[in-house]
Write a protein that holds these residues in place. Sequence first.
Motif, PDB file in Angstrom:
ATOM      1  N   THR A   1      38.497 -16.588 104.917  1.00 29.80           N
ATOM      2  CA  THR A   1      39.519 -15.705 105.493  1.00 29.80           C
ATOM      3  C   THR A   1      40.808 -15.780 104.674  1.00 29.80           C
ATOM      4  O   THR A   1      41.431 -14.751 104.370  1.00 29.80           O
ATOM      5  N   ALA A   2      41.195 -17.001 104.298  1.00 32.48           N
ATOM      6  CA  ALA A   2      42.410 -17.167 103.478  1.00 32.48           C
ATOM      7  C   ALA A   2      42.223 -16.475 102.136  1.00 32.48           C
ATOM      8  O   ALA A   2      43.137 -15.791 101.641  1.00 32.48           O
ATOM      9  N   ALA A   3      41.043 -16.640 101.534  1.00 25.63           N
ATOM     10  CA  ALA A   3      40.783 -16.009 100.232  1.00 25.63           C
ATOM     11  C   ALA A   3      40.919 -14.488 100.350  1.00 25.63           C
ATOM     12  O   ALA A   3      41.602 -13.847  99.550  1.00 25.63           O
ATOM     13  N   ASN A   4      40.284 -13.916 101.372  1.00 22.16           N
ATOM     14  CA  ASN A   4      40.325 -12.456 101.538  1.00 22.16           C
ATOM     15  C   ASN A   4      41.741 -11.961 101.821  1.00 22.16           C
ATOM     16  O   ASN A   4      42.215 -11.001 101.210  1.00 22.16           O
ATOM     17  N   ALA A   5      42.406 -12.622 102.768  1.00 16.51           N
ATOM     18  CA  ALA A   5      43.736 -12.148 103.186  1.00 16.51           C
ATOM     19  C   ALA A   5      44.725 -12.240 102.028  1.00 16.51           C
ATOM     20  O   ALA A   5      45.508 -11.312 101.793  1.00 16.51           O
ATOM     21  N   LEU A   6      44.674 -13.337 101.287  1.00 19.54           N
ATOM     22  CA  LEU A   6      45.619 -13.495 100.175  1.00 19.54           C
ATOM     23  C   LEU A   6      45.271 -12.563  99.015  1.00 19.54           C
ATOM     24  O   LEU A   6      46.160 -11.982  98.394  1.00 19.54           O
TER      25      LEU A   6
ATOM     26  N   LEU B   1      38.333 -11.327  93.283  1.00 13.68           N
ATOM     27  CA  LEU B   1      37.122 -11.800  93.979  1.00 13.68           C
ATOM     28  C   LEU B   1      37.446 -12.973  94.897  1.00 13.68           C
ATOM     29  O   LEU B   1      38.149 -13.895  94.496  1.00 13.68           O
ATOM     30  N   SER B   2      36.904 -12.922  96.112  1.00 10.67           N
ATOM     31  CA  SER B   2      36.900 -14.116  96.966  1.00 10.67           C
ATOM     32  C   SER B   2      35.582 -14.830  96.678  1.00 10.67           C
ATOM     33  O   SER B   2      34.513 -14.325  97.029  1.00 10.67           O
ATOM     34  N   PHE B   3      35.688 -15.970  96.008  1.00 11.66           N
ATOM     35  CA  PHE B   3      34.485 -16.681  95.552  1.00 11.66           C
ATOM     36  C   PHE B   3      34.177 -17.782  96.569  1.00 11.66           C
ATOM     37  O   PHE B   3      34.883 -18.777  96.664  1.00 11.66           O
ATOM     38  N   GLY B   4      33.110 -17.582  97.331  1.00 11.31           N
ATOM     39  CA  GLY B   4      32.772 -18.542  98.381  1.00 11.31           C
ATOM     40  C   GLY B   4      31.784 -19.583  97.898  1.00 11.31           C
ATOM     41  O   GLY B   4      30.826 -19.265  97.200  1.00 11.31           O
TER      42      GLY B   4
ATOM     43  N   PHE C   1      42.672 -19.592  92.219  1.00  6.56           N
ATOM     44  CA  PHE C   1      43.501 -20.185  93.265  1.00  6.56           C
ATOM     45  C   PHE C   1      42.561 -20.769  94.317  1.00  6.56           C
ATOM     46  O   PHE C   1      41.787 -20.039  94.931  1.00  6.56           O
ATOM     47  N   PHE C   2      42.629 -22.080  94.502  1.00  7.06           N
ATOM     48  CA  PHE C   2      41.750 -22.729  95.475  1.00  7.06           C
ATOM     49  C   PHE C   2      42.317 -22.545  96.885  1.00  7.06           C
ATOM     50  O   PHE C   2      43.514 -22.723  97.104  1.00  7.06           O
TER      51      PHE C   2
END
Length: 358
Positions: free
Chosen positions: A60-65, A197-200, A54-55
Amino acid sequence: MNFASDNIVGASAPVLQAIMQANAGAMAAYSNDEISKRVKARFNEIFEREVSVFFVTTGTAANALALSSAVPPYGLCVCHQEAHIIDDECGAPEFFMHGAKLAGLPGMGAKLKSDEVAAYLQGLPKAVKQMPPKALSVSQVTECGMVYALDEIAALGAVCREHGLSFHMDGARFVNALVALGCTPAEMTWKRGVDILSFGATKNGGLMAEAIVVFRPDLAEALDYRSKRAGQIISKGRLIAAQFEGYFADDHWLENARHANRMAKLLSEGLSGLSGVRLGWPTQANEVFPIIPQALDRALKAAGILYNSWTEISLPESERVGADEALIRLVTSWATREEDVRRLLEIASSEVSRQAAE
Ligand SMILES: Cc1ncc(COP(=O)(O)O)c(C=O)c1O
């Protein structure tokens, strides 16, 4: 010279070129285009298995979601007390988890130890009055620049399995850890028990390129809806996805991270060789945390070098910052110039010599 963070520079040329290339013509909106599909398939290759991607536009959005899909509103998410999710996201994880709480544990170098997490979980009261633990989140690289070794990730993964927790990794600096360990993305994640995973990529050359990568299908079920409600289903999604094409092509992402880590090593070795300077934590990726005399801190700032001071709470027990010292953080990136690192070291070295002569 700016060593304040790894997001103070723009996007890298291959990423921008990929955006330009994706810009032409009309394509399906909301990531239903061919580029987004290609990039999702590329993530499958990179992680050596089918993953859901999911792009999103921020870490912060990646972590929160990601956490919202792993923790119900009555649950607890265990993390380090200095974790970005608890300290630097203005409550976004709790907001998206709809009432769930973050529980921050101590640990040297912002790292969690599996036996301490297990002891904490065992000690939690198990009554309907208490929020049950539902997820564990770690940052790889940690907020103190340290990298979890593969066996440490595996041990935390085992604790999660034993206690029925989902295992989240905040990978804002995923690739800096990856090249430091010299392992594969699969080895650093799902093969060690990571579920989501939050992939940065933003810090390492992207413009706004972050992705939630899900290894456990049940955690992906509602993420499209959650993303839409968070305003993260991006209408021109192909321009977000395209960044990853430029990023992954020709090992650009790995090269960028290797450069950033190399610059940090150079900086770290140069600074720690100066009299009166020592490292708060070992330099394992692209962040350097020296403890320096306040006079040197003033001189570096007067020379126009930008960086941040850092909190001491996760220093090793035997380490303290003296009244006339400062703990600072210097961050290198894919765009850090070696000549700037050398110039900083020259300035620091001549200042230390000047102070010694006084
Ligand atoms: C450990 C960590 N996680 C997540 C993030 C993502 O933050 P942002 O929402 O600014 O992209 C950062 C950025 O500083 C970070 O250092």
